[in-house]
Enzyme design. Sequence first.
Site, mmCIF file in Angstrom:
data_model
loop_
_atom_site.group_PDB
_atom_site.id
_atom_site.type_symbol
_atom_site.label_atom_id
_atom_site.label_comp_id
_atom_site.label_asym_id
_atom_site.label_seq_id
_atom_site.Cartn_x
_atom_site.Cartn_y
_atom_site.Cartn_z
ATOM 1 N N ASP A 195 0.740 -1.145 -0.044
ATOM 2 C CA ASP A 195 -0.027 -0.059 0.136
ATOM 3 C C ASP A 195 0.658 1.255 0.020
ATOM 4 O O ASP A 195 1.821 1.367 0.985
ATOM 5 C CB ASP A 195 -1.082 0.044 1.255
ATOM 6 C CG ASP A 195 -1.990 1.115 1.301
ATOM 7 O OD1 ASP A 195 -2.770 1.036 0.319
ATOM 8 O OD2 ASP A 195 -1.712 2.069 2.225
ATOM 9 N N GLU A 250 1.731 -0.383 -5.019
ATOM 10 C CA GLU A 250 0.715 0.585 -5.339
ATOM 11 C C GLU A 250 1.550 1.924 -5.566
ATOM 12 O O GLU A 250 2.016 2.294 -4.573
ATOM 13 C CB GLU A 250 -0.189 0.890 -4.274
ATOM 14 C CG GLU A 250 -1.407 1.828 -4.687
ATOM 15 C CD GLU A 250 -2.293 2.411 -3.661
ATOM 16 O OE1 GLU A 250 -1.750 2.446 -2.232
ATOM 17 O OE2 GLU A 250 -3.444 2.919 -3.815
ATOM 18 N N ASP A 324 -10.731 1.667 -4.621
ATOM 19 C CA ASP A 324 -10.581 3.023 -4.452
ATOM 20 C C ASP A 324 -11.180 3.942 -5.640
ATOM 21 O O ASP A 324 -11.055 5.177 -5.645
ATOM 22 C CB ASP A 324 -8.846 3.472 -4.421
ATOM 23 C CG ASP A 324 -8.327 2.997 -3.237
ATOM 24 O OD1 ASP A 324 -7.373 2.599 -3.406
ATOM 25 O OD2 ASP A 324 -9.068 2.842 -2.214
HETATM 26 O O1 TEU Z 1 -4.651 4.189 -1.555
HETATM 27 C C1 TEU Z 1 -4.144 5.372 -1.596
HETATM 28 C C2 TEU Z 1 -4.484 5.861 -2.890
HETATM 29 O O2 TEU Z 1 -3.723 6.511 -3.566
HETATM 30 C C3 TEU Z 1 -6.212 6.045 -2.686
HETATM 31 O O3 TEU Z 1 -6.688 6.359 -1.397
HETATM 32 C C4 TEU Z 1 -6.379 7.238 -3.621
HETATM 33 O O4 TEU Z 1 -5.297 8.195 -3.894
HETATM 34 C C5 TEU Z 1 -7.181 8.076 -2.720
HETATM 35 O O5 TEU Z 1 -8.391 7.571 -2.747
HETATM 36 C C6 TEU Z 1 -7.339 9.534 -3.330
HETATM 37 O O6 TEU Z 1 -8.934 10.118 -3.573
HETATM 38 C C7 TEU Z 1 -4.424 3.121 -0.643
HETATM 39 C C8 TEU Z 1 -5.581 2.321 -0.295
HETATM 40 O O7 TEU Z 1 -5.831 1.451 -1.812
HETATM 41 C C9 TEU Z 1 -6.736 2.776 0.110
HETATM 42 O O8 TEU Z 1 -7.880 2.116 0.140
HETATM 43 C C10 TEU Z 1 -6.399 3.719 1.569
HETATM 44 O O9 TEU Z 1 -7.339 4.509 1.747
HETATM 45 C C11 TEU Z 1 -5.046 4.384 1.211
HETATM 46 O O10 TEU Z 1 -4.105 3.924 0.627
HETATM 47 C C12 TEU Z 1 -4.655 4.659 2.743
HETATM 48 O O11 TEU Z 1 -4.299 3.410 3.318
#
Ligand code: TEU
Length: 549
Positions: A195, A250, A324
């Site tokens: 993540d 990610e 997301d």
């Molecule tokens: O996502 C990070 C991220 O890039 C997304 O949260 C997106 O950028 C954000 O929603 C902007 O609108 C990761 C996980 O996939 C996400 O579910 C988590 O909320 C986040 O990190 C924090 O751990």
Amino acid sequence: MTRTWWKEAVIYQIYPRSFMDSNGDGIGDLPGIISRLDYLAHLGVDVLWLSPIFQSPNDDNGYDISDYEAIMAEFGTMADFERLLAEAHKRGLKVLLDIVVNHSSDEHPWFRQSRSSKDNPLRDFYFWQPAPPNNWKSFFGGSAWQHDPATGAYYLHLFSRKQPDLNWENPRLRREIYRMMRFWLDKGVDGFRLDVIPLISKRTDWPDAYEDDFLRTVYEIYANGPRVHEYLQEMHREVFARYDMMALGEGIGVTPANCLDYVGEDRRELHVLYHFDHMFLNFGAGGRFDPVPWKLTDFKAVFRRWDEAIGEEGWINIVLDNHDFPRMVSRFGNDGPWREASAKLLATLLLTMRGTPCIYQGSELGMTNARWHRLDELRDIEARNAWAEWQANGRNDVQAFLEAASVNGRDNARTPMQWTDAPHAGFTTGMPWIKVNENYPEVNARKAMADADSVFHYYRHLMALRKAHPTLIYGSYRPLREDDEQLFAYERRDADGRYLVLLNFGEAEYPVEGLVPAEHRWLIGNYAMPTTADEPLRPWEARVLELDA
Ligand code: TEU
Ligand code: CA
């Protein structure tokens, strides 16, 4: 270019909370996933990516971990997990765990100790400042610095207040993380989805953010910090190099210019990453809840830029939706009269593009965004915080916010998996934690499996095609007609074959003159095989043709 299992695999992302509930509490769980492994094996995927399953207060649905070596109570027990892993392996399915090491939950024992006193031995597992040293904002709104009364200091949280950022400058913290990673790999886990991994190195000179450009702040200040590659090379040495595993990052904040620093084969850091350039295309200046129109030429340009940047040196994960982002058929396709045709077209893009494809749960059914009619239906902390921010800025138009949430909100992808036309789509016998999409009587797995022409079976045929024609995995990518706003067309080619993919991103017919060589063979498509070589592309038609090399 070395050939490996994680380049040839198709990944299927499971959001456990919404996949299958086995005990009627309305929350998906591990035994629920086990009960659906035969379905996943039948679909034909190779790797399961489980969104976080660790102990968590669920402020951000598991992306706030309070115990990295315990299973979230609502999801089940460690015995359930070990059974899931064994049953998956029995079916030839590999399992990736989603671990969140940029931040922990504020309920993690590390943070409880760290916040308890300034001289606690774990104080420096997190970032503490006597006062906010800059104007950083959280991804979820508000300041990224939270005052904590216990010691009167402020701690950093790039996400929610309950997700304090871990201090990777601290070698003891890093050693703890690597030990935890080995704990799971020693259990037989096949890899990790990491993540927001480009954020783990902070600019500890704390430069100010760009007040009016959050995404620029993410790319230029939050991500790609001064020691990120040092940390990832250490992680590779201490963990990845010791196992036959997949490290999928990610890649928030990574660009075509620096992607090989992360996934270049010679870098010994990550194996694969996914990026966001096409996923942020319709985010306006106000972010996700300020959706703006997007253009197919911009969408296509992202794929070309990234394919050129990755070249033969690295590898990427192809993603069109996940937990997301809104459902791909609503966002990039047409979830009205052309729902099934456009869902199959997007599947064709996903599974014939160069990179490891990731199918998000329900995309194989052509699941769509839900309609959000009331604020209290929304569950996502990002949405709840955004509404609070709208009100703080004097914007009280609930309908406008619900419209934005219906277009771009993360809740769209988190409505329960639709298994049957039974109540709650067969996801639970209880009350689901989030509402079920109203279209479940028409859009569900049981109906799809019984319909030879369904999106589900089209995904199966595409995956079989991909395995039978490795050029679709390893071949070069050459886009055609890049300035066309309706057609997405490209060639895949290597010594073993040459293929032409034609995708009509629209309802109007599209003539194929000048596109299709006389000698070709139609391999698959979302309409019946064309009767003549010059048959125009029908609305939302996808065609995969084999050409003479
Ligand atoms: O996502 C990070 C991220 O890039 C997304 O949260 C997106 O950028 C954000 O929603 C902007 O609108 C990761 C996980 O996939 C996400 O579910 C988590 O909320 C986040 O990190 C924090 O751990
Ligand atoms: Ca349950």
